[in-house]
Enzyme design. Structure first.
Site, PDB file in Angstrom:
ATOM      1  N   GLU A  17      96.500 -25.364  89.171  1.00 45.59           N
ATOM      2  CA  GLU A  17      95.315 -25.053  87.483  1.00 45.59           C
ATOM      3  C   GLU A  17      95.257 -24.309  87.542  1.00 45.59           C
ATOM      4  O   GLU A  17      94.273 -23.257  87.944  1.00 45.59           O
ATOM      5  CB  GLU A  17      94.126 -25.839  88.213  1.00 45.59           C
ATOM      6  CG  GLU A  17      93.391 -26.818  87.447  1.00 45.59           C
ATOM      7  CD  GLU A  17      91.397 -26.963  87.579  1.00 45.59           C
ATOM      8  OE1 GLU A  17      92.015 -27.668  88.859  1.00 45.59           O
ATOM      9  OE2 GLU A  17      90.881 -27.296  87.290  1.00 45.59           O
ATOM     10  N   ARG A  19      97.581 -28.253 104.660  1.00 47.25           N
ATOM     11  CA  ARG A  19      97.847 -26.683 104.535  1.00 47.25           C
ATOM     12  C   ARG A  19      97.216 -25.456 105.435  1.00 47.25           C
ATOM     13  O   ARG A  19      97.018 -25.853 106.686  1.00 47.25           O
ATOM     14  CB  ARG A  19      95.741 -26.359 104.219  1.00 47.25           C
ATOM     15  CG  ARG A  19      95.396 -27.958 102.507  1.00 47.25           C
ATOM     16  CD  ARG A  19      93.926 -27.482 102.268  1.00 47.25           C
ATOM     17  NE  ARG A  19      93.083 -27.087 101.652  1.00 47.25           N
ATOM     18  CZ  ARG A  19      93.524 -26.864 100.028  1.00 47.25           C
ATOM     19  NH1 ARG A  19      93.938 -28.044  99.355  1.00 47.25           N
ATOM     20  NH2 ARG A  19      92.830 -25.956  99.548  1.00 47.25           N
ATOM     21  N   LYS A  67      87.841 -20.507  95.285  1.00 53.83           N
ATOM     22  CA  LYS A  67      87.802 -19.929  94.548  1.00 53.83           C
ATOM     23  C   LYS A  67      86.518 -19.226  94.020  1.00 53.83           C
ATOM     24  O   LYS A  67      86.434 -18.124  93.881  1.00 53.83           O
ATOM     25  CB  LYS A  67      88.213 -20.310  93.007  1.00 53.83           C
ATOM     26  CG  LYS A  67      89.543 -20.920  93.245  1.00 53.83           C
ATOM     27  CD  LYS A  67      90.505 -21.466  91.835  1.00 53.83           C
ATOM     28  CE  LYS A  67      91.664 -21.529  91.866  1.00 53.83           C
ATOM     29  NZ  LYS A  67      91.762 -23.605  91.796  1.00 53.83           N
TER      30      LYS A  67
END
Ligand code: ATP
Ligand code: MG
Length: 605
Positions: A62, A297, A307
């Site tokens: 994204e 992950r 983020k």
């Protein structure tokens, strides 16, 4: 029999994703697939050739932030699997959310993926896509679902919808809007699209099962109203697809075979399959359909990767920017001096598993040392300089004499050439290579003294690397009480590489730089940014565990071979570690080096 190993071949550790792909290739599951040459619907692909790519994967960021080390794992996995199995990996911007996305991030992501060494050109085509190009198809699919009785427009309040969803123990309750006719639903969706309804006034939902034990199947939302300008489609749309609706469609339009994502999407898989099966049945999407596979992950100890937290570090000035050498962003790692090879090797070595993994941050250092050991040129640098004065120099060699010395640029790579420098009456040595009062087992410089019985013990002898043996005769002390210079005499006929070199045995060898030709340099030393392995564990504010000494700057002296070094030039400072000239601040006339890592773990912490 396996082919003989070639130099540079590293065996690929096998993992469950490789197992799945190999099984699919063996069964020919995807062999008959057609590809229309670009993303598209069922008709578009049916008109195309049999896909020359044996598999298709994608990396779908994204564009709402900078990529970090966790993303590198996903990039290496997706591009690596495509490369290894004769496939193609797409770079796709998952830009379906109008509010948080910016073109700045798009550019940065492209640069970072390229820097890591991957590329989306294949079979004469660029496979760089953006999900917002599929908005028309997504809308068409929404109308088709409504017509098939598989979706409805719900106008309950957000609060009602939440309550009616139920929870793990309680089945949900059907919305009063669930029984609307397709005609009514179509009209309301068109009203939504035409901007007649306010944000939040209605959503389009799939009609599945409000009592499903999987909450993701309790009529998930497909479209919401958002009167917002999109960085790519501008004001064309005021309704935007939800991620869970958009993502499977993006994969299918691009003929992705293996859609690899992280574990948190496991519960979404039933909806992924539900949606694609229905759209294929309706004739909109080509078969065979993509399949989703989840892997764990990759997390590194001692960093944060969210983020929001990375942005806080930048905005609050705890670091100098997104590319600060302490940041776990790919731009931070690049500026620090980690090589793409080392990051790829780390990703490769960690394979893919069904659980999230936490790695110690030093795995990257280990990979970096392995990469640079065989190729970084060597040089000498003094990071904490103390002058060493050779008092008998003029007497032995004559006033003004400079003794030429040479050293290989790399000990195992003669083709990299020879470094030349000179030894003179004063050299810089490391402050901790001298001890006024040496601890037991100290083999570097210490002055003459008397032992417990009162007998004289001479000052210690060491070799100045690639130069001569010197014997400590004393030291000077400055007004501040600190040692200001070490005094020694040069031992004649001990030059490295001459027949007499081994006549005098020494236990210590020092790195040094001649005062007369040393180049001044700024050297930036880094430690971990946080003092805790999991800075944000258990709701802790990561600001509380910032390491106050994570960055320090020293004025160093480096050998003349480094004059004019280019930016992003890697070098091993002998005894100190791997360094790189800073890609932003370094100038030939004012060199700046970053320490990537020491030579050994914990060597100079
Ligand atoms: P973050 O919130 O950590 O920034 P994200 O998942 O929101 O990550 P995306 O841009 O959606 O960021 O991620 C792109 C791809 O990278 C996704 O397929 C995602 O699963 C993958 N990815 C993100 N973080 C990791 C990680 N730590 N390990 C492996 N893959 C990751
Ligand atoms: Mg995400």
């Amino acid at each position: 029999m396996a082919p003989p190993a070639r130099p540079g071949d590293t065996p690929k550790p096998t993992n469950f994703l490789r197992g799945i792909i190999e099984r699919d290739l063996a069964s020919g599951a995807n062999a008959e697939r057609h590809f229309g040459g670009s993303p598209g619907d069922a008709a578009h692909h049916a008109a195309g050739q049999v896909d020359p790519a044996r598999i298709r994967t994608r990396f779908p960021p994204e564009p709402n932030g900078y990529l970090h080390i966790g993303h590198a794992k996903s990039i290496c996995l997706n591009f690596g699997l495509a490369r290894d199995y004769g496939g193609v990996c797409h770079l796709r911007f998952d830009d379906t959310n109008p509010e948080k996305e910016e073109t700045e991030y798009v550019e940065a992501i492209i640069e970072a993926v390229r820097w890591l060494g991957f590329d989306w050109q294949a079979n004469g085509t660029s496979h760089l896509y953006q999900a917002s190009d599929y908005f028309d198809f997504m809308y068409r699919a929404a109308e088709a679902l409504i017509e098939a009785g598989l979706a409805y427009v719900d106008e309950q309040s957000a609060e009602q919808m939440r309550t009616n969803r139920g929870d793990f123990g309680t089945p949900g309750t059907d919305s009063p809007f669930r029984t609307r006719t397709p005609r009514e639903n179509l009209q309301r969706l068109r009203d939504m699209r035409a901007g007649l309804l306010a944000d939040g006034a209605a959503v389009l939902r799939a009609k599945i099962d409000m009592a499903s034990p999987n909450i993701n199947l309790r009529d998930p939302a497909l479209y919401r109203i958002k009167h917002a300008t999109h960085h790519h489609t501008g004001d064309r749309w005021c309704i935007y697809p939800m991620y869970t609706y958009a993502h499977p469609i993006e994969d299918a339009l691009e003929c992705i075979t293996h859609s690899i994502c992280t574990l948190e999407f496991e519960d979404q898989r039933p909806f992924y399959d539900w949606l694609l099966e229905h759209l294929a049945d309706l004739g909109l999407l080509a078969r065979p359909l993509p399949r989703q596979y989840e892997f764990g992950r990759l997390n590194l100890n001692g960093v944060v990767t969210s983020k929001r937290k990375l942005k806080a570090l930048v905005d609050e000035g705890h670091v100098s920017g997104w590319d600060d050498p302490r940041m776990p962003t790919l731009f931070g790692l690049r500026r620090r001096g980690y090589t793409p090879e080392s990051i790829r090797a780390m990703a490769e070595a960690t394979g893919a598993s069904k659980t999230n993994i936490w790695l110690d941050a030093n795995v990257l250092d280990v990979a970096l040392r392995e990469d640079l050991e065989g190729r970084a040129p060597r040089a000498m640098a003094v990071l904490d300089p103390l002058p060493l004065v050779l008092d008998n120099w003029d007497e032995v060699f004559g006033v003004g004499h400079l003794e030429p010395c040479e050293a290989p640029a790399h000990p195992q790579r003669p083709e990299l050439g020879t470094r030349r420098f000179t030894l003179g009456p004063q050299v810089w040595i490391e402050r901790d290579d001298f001890a006024e009062d040496p601890p037991k087992g100290f083999f570097r410089l210490f002055p003459p003294r008397t032992d417990a019985q009162g007998a004289p013990v001479p000052g210690n002898r060491v070799r100045l690397k690639y130069g001569m043996v010197v014997e400590c005769t004393g030291f000077d002390r400055g007004d501040d009480g600190r040692v200001s210079a070490v005094r020694a005499r040069v031992v004649p006929d001990t030059k490295s590489g001459t027949p007499g070199a081994d006549a005098v045995k020494v236990k210590g060898t020092l790195t040094w730089v001649g005062v007369h030709e040393a180049q001044p340099a700024e050297v930036r030393l880094f430690e971990r940014l946080f003092t805790e392995d999991q800075p944000d564990a258990a709701g802790r504010d990561f600001r509380e565990v910032l390491n106050p000494t994570s960055r320090s700057v020293v004025r160093a002296w480096v050998e003349p071979s480094l004059a004019g070094a280019a930016p992003s030039h890697h070098v091993q400072f002998e005894r100190h570690g791997y360094f790189v000239t800073d890609r932003v601040d370094h100038r030939a006339a004012a060199p700046v080096f970053n320490r990537v890592t020491t030579l050994k773990e914990g060597f100079s912490r």
